[in-house]
Design an enzyme around this catalytic site. Sequence first.
Site, short mmCIF file in Angstrom:
data_model
loop_
_atom_site.label_atom_id
_atom_site.label_comp_id
_atom_site.label_asym_id
_atom_site.label_seq_id
_atom_site.Cartn_x
_atom_site.Cartn_y
_atom_site.Cartn_z
N ASP A 128 0.79 -1.07 -0.04
CA ASP A 128 -0.13 0.02 0.02
C ASP A 128 0.76 1.26 -0.07
O ASP A 128 2.19 0.96 0.61
CB ASP A 128 -0.86 0.02 1.46
CG ASP A 128 -2.18 -0.95 1.33
OD1 ASP A 128 -2.33 -1.50 0.02
OD2 ASP A 128 -2.49 -1.39 2.16
N TYR A 153 5.59 -8.69 8.63
CA TYR A 153 5.20 -7.56 8.94
C TYR A 153 5.37 -7.14 10.25
O TYR A 153 5.16 -8.01 11.16
CB TYR A 153 3.83 -7.13 8.35
CG TYR A 153 3.27 -7.53 7.06
CD1 TYR A 153 3.77 -6.25 6.01
CD2 TYR A 153 3.03 -8.73 6.57
CE1 TYR A 153 3.29 -6.44 4.59
CE2 TYR A 153 2.86 -8.94 5.19
CZ TYR A 153 2.98 -7.86 4.18
OH TYR A 153 2.85 -7.99 2.74
N ASP A 186 -7.25 1.61 8.35
CA ASP A 186 -6.03 2.31 8.74
C ASP A 186 -6.45 3.93 9.01
O ASP A 186 -7.48 4.32 8.94
CB ASP A 186 -4.88 2.23 7.61
CG ASP A 186 -5.36 2.97 6.52
OD1 ASP A 186 -6.16 3.92 6.32
OD2 ASP A 186 -4.70 2.54 5.25
N ARG A 218 -4.34 -4.92 7.52
CA ARG A 218 -5.41 -3.76 7.95
C ARG A 218 -6.66 -4.48 8.48
O ARG A 218 -7.05 -4.18 9.38
CB ARG A 218 -5.96 -2.90 6.71
CG ARG A 218 -4.85 -1.80 6.40
CD ARG A 218 -5.46 -0.93 5.36
NE ARG A 218 -5.21 -1.84 3.94
CZ ARG A 218 -6.46 -1.43 3.10
NH1 ARG A 218 -7.31 -1.09 3.64
NH2 ARG A 218 -6.32 -2.18 1.81
#
Length: 291
Positions: free
Chosen positions: A38, A66, A80, A173
Amino acid sequence: MNGIINVLKPTGMTSHDVVSRIRRIISQKKVGHAGTLDPNAAGVLLICAGKGTKLSDYLMAFDKEYVFHVKLGLLTDTFDIYGKTIHVDDNLKEIPVEEIRSVLDGFRGESYQTPPMYSALKVNGKKLYEYARSDIEIERKKRRIYIDRIELLDYSFPYIKVKAKVSKGTYIRTLCYDIGERLGTCGTMENLVRTFAKTQAIEDSYTLEEIENMYKLGNTSFLKKYDEVLKLDSIMFDDNDIDKLKNGIKVKSNEADGLKDMFYIRDVHGDILGIGEKSEKNLIKIKKRLI
């Protein structure tokens, strides 16, 4: 230039922006990425150059790691902090760290996840975020995901810092949303950094500025060979068999016994011709040619 570059993508750039920048730096049109990040995320973005672009599907299929922050008690339409706030939990109280660890542990293993509306996933030829921007809600099928590892790195209420190794197609997310829900509140992703993709760690990545400066000096060590990133077994063939393989003819090899579905085909000099596959009676053919 044929190979793979471990780029440290900065926040604020799309994955396509990074591809375009690399194209300009190395003066090469054939460049692509292996796994979108993203715009507001940072970290490892594998860029494939030249014939290396043929490996993008293979590279995307592997797990990624991550590190991300979840803000508890806040929910946005994008899951987010860059989205529109749709709910604030005014009754949120500090949650014991033991409860947070327990909830995170519950995400390990196989589960199913609904892709967020603000995503690039296509439905009927149109990206979901295009529907979302028009306030159109589209029914999405749940997707199987697998979380190999998830752990709490830090907790400073109402923020939790998490590291997770997840399968392809996992939306962090959405994971943040689900974490908040299981903790009896809501959760929104504060930031996201991809720290590992395939065999490439963030510590070994290069910024776009570093790549540009290196290239100007004639240094292309940022470009990794195929087998430095996609590590596979190999079968070596002599020149006669290599000619047959190049012409689409299957060649028998007893060395194929016990090999996995994917492996490199090399010539007598050790150069990689492509990715091979075997059929019955150990017949080998080139599935993806790389030179």
